[in-house]
Write an enzyme that holds these catalytic residues in place. Sequence first.
Site, PDB file in Angstrom:
ATOM      1  N   ASP A 394       0.779  -1.089   0.081  1.00 56.05           N
ATOM      2  CA  ASP A 394       0.211   0.060   0.104  1.00 56.05           C
ATOM      3  C   ASP A 394       0.828   1.093   0.009  1.00 56.05           C
ATOM      4  O   ASP A 394       2.042   1.085   0.372  1.00 56.05           O
ATOM      5  CB  ASP A 394      -0.915  -0.074   1.367  1.00 56.05           C
ATOM      6  CG  ASP A 394      -2.259   0.762   0.991  1.00 56.05           C
ATOM      7  OD1 ASP A 394      -2.368   1.691   0.062  1.00 56.05           O
ATOM      8  OD2 ASP A 394      -2.909   0.460   1.657  1.00 56.05           O
ATOM      9  N   GLU A 397       2.971   5.333  -3.600  1.00 56.74           N
ATOM     10  CA  GLU A 397       3.297   6.636  -4.211  1.00 56.74           C
ATOM     11  C   GLU A 397       3.354   7.524  -2.815  1.00 56.74           C
ATOM     12  O   GLU A 397       2.398   8.468  -2.559  1.00 56.74           O
ATOM     13  CB  GLU A 397       2.229   7.116  -4.925  1.00 56.74           C
ATOM     14  CG  GLU A 397       0.930   7.304  -4.529  1.00 56.74           C
ATOM     15  CD  GLU A 397       0.113   6.159  -4.010  1.00 56.74           C
ATOM     16  OE1 GLU A 397      -0.174   6.115  -2.880  1.00 56.74           O
ATOM     17  OE2 GLU A 397      -0.095   5.326  -4.745  1.00 56.74           O
ATOM     18  N   ASP A 477      -8.140   4.736  -3.524  1.00 56.09           N
ATOM     19  CA  ASP A 477      -9.296   4.993  -2.601  1.00 56.09           C
ATOM     20  C   ASP A 477     -10.224   5.811  -3.384  1.00 56.09           C
ATOM     21  O   ASP A 477     -10.569   6.913  -3.180  1.00 56.09           O
ATOM     22  CB  ASP A 477      -8.433   5.508  -1.576  1.00 56.09           C
ATOM     23  CG  ASP A 477      -7.602   4.639  -0.811  1.00 56.09           C
ATOM     24  OD1 ASP A 477      -7.632   3.412  -1.197  1.00 56.09           O
ATOM     25  OD2 ASP A 477      -6.792   5.096   0.032  1.00 56.09           O
TER      26      ASP A 477
END
Length: 821
Positions: A394, A397, A477
Site C-alpha cells: 500500500d 506513491e 481509494d
Amino acid sequence: MKLTGWEKKADLLYLETETGIAKLVPVSERAVRVVYTQDRSFSVKESLIVLNQGKKSVRWELREESDRLILRTSALKISINKNTCAFTYEDKDGCLLTKEPDRGGKTLVPIEVEKTVYDDQVTITTGQGADGVRARVEGSRKTVDRSAYHTKLEFEWQEGEALYGLGSHEEGVMDLRGTHQYLYQQNMKAVVPMLVSTRGYAVLWDSCSYMAFRDDMHGSYLWTDVDDEMDYYFLYGPEFDELVYEYRELTGSVPMLPKWALGYAQSKERYKSQEEILDILREYRERKLPLDLLILDWQSWTGNWWGQKSLDPERFPDPEGMMRNLHEDGARLMVSIWPIMNNNGPDQEEMREQGFLLGNQANYDPFRPEARLLYWKQANEGLFKHGIDAWWCDCTEPFEADWKGAIKPEPEERVSINVNEFKNYLDPEVINAYSLLHSRGIYEGQRETDDTKRVVNLTRSAYAGQQRYGAITWSGDTAATWTTLRNQIPAGLNFCATGVPYWTMDIGAFFVGKKPEMWFWNGDYDKGYEDDGYKELYVRWFQLGAFLPMFRSHGTDTPREVWRFGEPGSVFYDTLAKFLKLRYRLLPYLYALTGAVTQDHYTMLRALAFDFREDPAVRDIGDQYMFGPAFLVNPVTKPMYYESGSRKLEGVPSTRRVYLPSGSGWYDFWTGARLEGGMVIEAEAPLDILPLFVRAGSIVPMSPVVQSTDELGSQPYEIRIYPGRDGKFKLYEDEGDNYNYEKGEFASIEMEWLDEERTFKIGSRQGDFPGMVRKRLMNLVIVGAGGGQGNGEAESTMFDRTVTYTGESVVISFDSHEAAS
C-alpha cells in the site's frame, strides 16, 4: 534544427545537428530507440525501465535522398528531414503512421536540477490522514546538483486516430485525443508512460520524471520535467497485441500468477484479529460461497509502530497456526505492508541505523539495493516465514500531500503540491519510479528466499516495467458513486493497453459515505449496506469485478461480505452468489489466459481496439471491453432501481445500450441467442444480469463450481463451443504455484473448431509437470439459440458430446443439423 552530419554504424544511426546529437537504434524489426541530447555524448545511466537497450542484432538499411534520410527495417520506416530533423514514421509500405511537425518536434530546454539539503534547521512533522501516516520535512533548503533538460516531443496525430494508455487515471477518459493528463504518481493515479494508437504504433518514454501529455490548444506533445536526454522507443504492430509484445520484450515478461489469485479475494478496512479472519473463512465455507484469499489491511502491527512488518502477538497469537488453518481449508492470506514507518518501531530503527531512510526519516529508500534487501529481510522475518502468501504494498506513491481539507485542489495546484513533495525526498529525475523499485525488492527477495510460492504484490502505484515483478495494480481509494463506477472501466482499459496486464479495483469503492471535511471521502451512501441504493451499486460493481484479472472486494465505512447484502432468496444475495460462482466456473479459461500472458505476452483485459482496431465505432467506447478472446463485457453503470437512501426509481428501463463490434457474430451468454456484429442493441440488464456476449468461434473451457481453486484438480470440464466461424483456444496447465514452469514444467492443449466441417479437435497434450491430471472428462457443448434460464447453463437446444481426454488427440464430428445455431 538542421542535420549537419550522420554516420551509419553497425547497430545505430548517429546524427549530428546544429544543436546536438542523436541516435536511432533498431532494437527489433518493429522497435527503434531514439535518443537526443545537446551534450557532447550520450548518457551512460542504466535504465530503470528497459532491460534490453538494443542488444539484439537487427537487420536494417539506410538510404539517402536529396532532402531526407530513411532508416528502414523489414516492418518500419523512419524518414528524417535534413533541414529540420522532423521525423516521419511509416510502415514498410509507406503508409503514414504519425509524424512530427515539419519544423521539427524535439525540444530540449536546459535546466538546473536541485537537491534537498537536510541540516540541523529542519523539522519533521508526522500526521495520520485517511490513507495512512505521512511524515514531512519543513525548513529544508535546495542546492543545485547538476544540469539536465525539460524535454518535449511533438506529434501531428491524424484524423480519426484514437490514443490510449498512460496508465490508470480517475477521470474516466477512454480516447485521449483532445485531452491532457498530468503524469505523476498519486492515489487514484498510476502512471505508465506508454501511448498506443489505433494507427498501429506506440511510443514508450524511457523517463521516470514528472511528465505531461497534451493534445489541446497548447499543442500535441509529451513533456518531461527532468531528463539527462530525450529517450524514447517507437514501436510498430500494427495490432495492439504486437505492440504489447514489443513493450514486454523491452521491459520484461510477466511471471505467472498462482491459480489461487484468480479466485475471489475478500477484504475490508479492516479485519483486526486472527479469530475474525478464521471466522470469515468459516462463514464462506458454511454458505458454500467460493473464496480463495483473505486480506489483512493496515495496522496488523503492534501498537502504534506504523509500518512495522510483523503481526501484533495479542491479536494474532499463533500466526503459523492461523496460516495452517487457512491453507488446510483452501484459503490464502495477503498482508498489507508499507514503505513508510513511524513511532520508532524496530523496523524503522533498523532502517535508520543503516542510513536507509529518506529525508523525512520515515520512508525507506528503494533506489538503494541494500535498503531493498533490508526491507525484504524485515518482511520475511516478520511475516513470510510464518506462511503469509501475498503482499499488499500500500501507499507506494508515498509522498502525497493534498489529501486533506474540504475542497479538492485544482489539477494544476495538485501537480505543484504533490510533485514538489516528491522532489523533497527523491531525485526529480526518478520520482515516478518509487513503486517500480519497491516492487523489485519484494519480488527478488521472495524469489531468493522461497521459489515454491509465486510472488503476488497488490500495489497502488505502477510504472513501466513493473509487470516483471509479480505486481497487480489497483485503482486507489475511490468513492462510491455511479460516476466513479463508470470511470473505473476506461481507467483499467487504458492501464492494460500499456502492456502492464494486471489491474483491479475496490469492488464497492473504498469510501462509501461522506465526510464533508474531507474532499475525497465523498461516497453517496452513509448507511452503507443498509441502503438499497448502495446494494444495487455494489452488485453492479461486483459484476464488473468478476471479469477483471483480480476479483477483490475492499473498502471502509461498511462491511463487504456477501451476506451483508441479504440472505439467500433476496435478489442482492442471489446475484452476488451467481457471479461469484460464475467466476469459479470460468477458472480453466482464466488460467489459460494467465498462461498466455506469461508465455505469449497476451493481455486479458482488452480495450475493444485490441480485437477490432479497424472498426471506427469502437474507438471511444469506454464502458465495454473484451475479457480474453471470447467475452464482450458490458457493465451496467447507471441505477435502475434505487437512489441513495433506498428511494425507489420509477420508469427506468432495465436495459443498457451495447455495441456489438463488426466482423464477428455474437451470442448472448445467458440465452444462447445469436446476433450479428456491427449494430447497437438494447440488451436486457435486470439486476441479476450483466449483459455478456460471446464472440462466434470462441472456445470456452469451464469447470463445476468449486469452493477454492485447490479443489479444481481432476474435475470434469465443460467445453463451450460458439459456432459461426473457425476458432482456436490453448488450454494451459501447471502446478498452480511455484516457478517450475520456468523450467518447462507445464502443459498445453490446443483446441480447434472447424465451423464449415462442424468438427472439433483436441490436440495431443504438449508438456508435462508433477501432479498433472492425465485423464479428464470433457463435455463438449455447441451453443445454439434457446429459451435461456438466465444463468448461462447449457440449454436443451444446445448439443453436446462427452469424451474422456487422456492426452492423445481427439477429433469429434457433429452432424450439420446437430451443430446448427
